[in-house]
Design a protein around this motif. Structure first.
Motif, PDB file in Angstrom:
ATOM      1  N   PHE A  45     -22.729   7.241   5.718  1.00 22.16           N
ATOM      2  CA  PHE A  45     -23.320   6.763   4.208  1.00 22.16           C
ATOM      3  C   PHE A  45     -21.543   7.653   3.738  1.00 22.16           C
ATOM      4  CE2 PHE A  45     -27.323   4.840   5.291  1.00 22.16           C
ATOM      5  CZ  PHE A  45     -27.338   3.504   5.001  1.00 22.16           C
ATOM      6  N   SER A  46     -21.451   8.788   4.136  1.00 21.92           N
ATOM      7  CA  SER A  46     -20.323   9.375   3.736  1.00 21.92           C
ATOM      8  C   SER A  46     -18.752   8.440   3.999  1.00 21.92           C
ATOM      9  CB  SER A  46     -20.264  10.903   4.548  1.00 21.92           C
ATOM     10  OG  SER A  46     -21.384  11.512   4.461  1.00 21.92           O
ATOM     11  N   SER A  47     -18.851   8.227   5.875  1.00 20.15           N
ATOM     12  CA  SER A  47     -18.361   6.874   5.863  1.00 20.15           C
ATOM     13  C   SER A  47     -17.868   6.365   4.738  1.00 20.15           C
ATOM     14  CB  SER A  47     -17.886   6.300   7.437  1.00 20.15           C
ATOM     15  OG  SER A  47     -18.314   7.697   8.255  1.00 20.15           O
ATOM     16  N   ILE A  48     -19.001   5.794   4.284  1.00 21.11           N
ATOM     17  CA  ILE A  48     -19.302   4.503   3.285  1.00 21.11           C
ATOM     18  C   ILE A  48     -18.468   4.353   2.070  1.00 21.11           C
ATOM     19  CG2 ILE A  48     -20.498   3.177   2.411  1.00 21.11           C
ATOM     20  CD1 ILE A  48     -21.459   2.202   4.339  1.00 21.11           C
ATOM     21  N   GLY A  56     -28.309   1.624   1.305  1.00 20.12           N
ATOM     22  CA  GLY A  56     -26.069   0.836   1.205  1.00 20.12           C
ATOM     23  C   GLY A  56     -26.508   0.386   0.264  1.00 20.12           C
ATOM     24  N   VAL A  57     -27.290  -0.422  -0.185  1.00 17.31           N
ATOM     25  CA  VAL A  57     -27.416  -1.589  -1.534  1.00 17.31           C
ATOM     26  C   VAL A  57     -27.346  -0.209  -2.697  1.00 17.31           C
ATOM     27  CG1 VAL A  57     -28.805  -2.643  -2.763  1.00 17.31           C
ATOM     28  CG2 VAL A  57     -27.848  -3.154  -0.474  1.00 17.31           C
ATOM     29  N   LEU A  58     -28.023   0.914  -2.074  1.00 15.48           N
ATOM     30  CA  LEU A  58     -28.128   1.476  -3.591  1.00 15.48           C
ATOM     31  C   LEU A  58     -26.462   2.423  -3.836  1.00 15.48           C
ATOM     32  CD1 LEU A  58     -29.346   3.687  -5.827  1.00 15.48           C
ATOM     33  CD2 LEU A  58     -29.851   5.424  -3.882  1.00 15.48           C
ATOM     34  N   GLY A 101     -22.251   9.464  -5.338  1.00 15.38           N
ATOM     35  CA  GLY A 101     -22.022   8.894  -4.063  1.00 15.38           C
ATOM     36  C   GLY A 101     -22.960   9.764  -2.482  1.00 15.38           C
ATOM     37  N   PHE A 102     -22.051  10.718  -2.942  1.00 15.18           N
ATOM     38  CA  PHE A 102     -22.778  12.142  -2.065  1.00 15.18           C
ATOM     39  C   PHE A 102     -24.153  12.767  -2.310  1.00 15.18           C
ATOM     40  CE2 PHE A 102     -17.520  12.271  -0.945  1.00 15.18           C
ATOM     41  CZ  PHE A 102     -18.095  11.949   0.142  1.00 15.18           C
ATOM     42  N   ALA A 103     -24.057  12.656  -3.478  1.00 20.78           N
ATOM     43  CA  ALA A 103     -25.678  13.153  -3.967  1.00 20.78           C
ATOM     44  C   ALA A 103     -26.645  12.626  -3.741  1.00 20.78           C
ATOM     45  CB  ALA A 103     -25.404  13.369  -5.490  1.00 20.78           C
TER      46      ALA A 103
END
Length: 212
Positions: free
Chosen positions: A167-170, A24-26, A39-41
């Motif tokens: 993480f896609s939602s984030i 999450g931090v990254l 972000g997706f990568a």
């Protein structure tokens, strides 16, 4: 494996994925300066790393289950202790109150997609907690009379897809979603639920007996 077992595993991994951690931090550092594509990568790097952890864990567990009852017992009790430790830590954090997650400073330079993927892969791949989690939960979710590798990779797939969805939602809803998940009330609730679930997992693993 029954549907109730699958749902239980999904619940546990969802709690694990949504808890604050290095992934999450990254994401929080990457998206503001490098955009959604980066972000997706990064998420794709997370996804690939899960299969590295899964493969190593599956190979180790397969050897343990087939070669040594003593080694199985050692792994079983270490895994149970690890899961209970996670649960107790979460309950203590919920009791004391979880401080609001501090703001993460965005990266200063824009990342290429390849670099974003590499950072995601290394961040998740070098996190020993993923392999420890797999070693702890695989024995109680893989039917001993079934094909262990196929079932184990099903669990890895479920875990990796939960990670991708979260993480896609984030990435897509970054500004709103991070504001909600950083709230102290949400974090205390999440920690309390996580603690109860993982302690129950640990106790269940401690009583697990392999069929011979």
């Amino acid at each position: 494996m029954t549907w109730s077992q699958i749902l239980t595993f999904v619940l546990a991994t969802t709690l694990l994925v949504t808890s604050p951690g290095p992934n999450g931090v990254l994401i929080a550092r990457t998206v503001p300066t490098s955009g959604r594509a980066a972000g997706f990568a990064t998420i794709l790097g997370f996804f690939a790393a899960f299969y590295v952890h899964g493969t190593l864990s599956i190979l180790g567990i397969s050897i343990i289950l087939t070669k040594s009852a003593i080694a199985f017992a050692i792994v079983k009790y270490l895994g149970a202790a690890y899961l209970c430790w996670i649960g107790v830590k979460a309950l203590v954090a919920a009791w004391r109150g979880v401080a609001t997650v501090p703001a993460v400073t965005p990266a200063r330079r824009r990342r290429t997609l390849l670099k974003a993927f590499g950072e995601g892969f290394l961040t998740n791949g070098l996190n020993p907690k993923v392999s420890m989690f797999y070693l702890a939960v695989f024995p109680q979710f893989i039917p001993l009379n079934a094909h262990p590798v196929a079932w184990a990779f099903l669990l890895v797939y479920l875990h990796s897809m939960i990670n991708v969805i979260w993480f896609s939602s984030i990435v897509l809803l970054f500004s709103k979603l991070t504001r909600v998940t950083r709230g102290g009330r949400f974090q205390r609730w999440l920690k309390a639920v996580t603690g109860g679930v993982f302690i129950s997992f640990g106790l269940k693993l401690a009583t697990l007996r392999p069929s011979v």
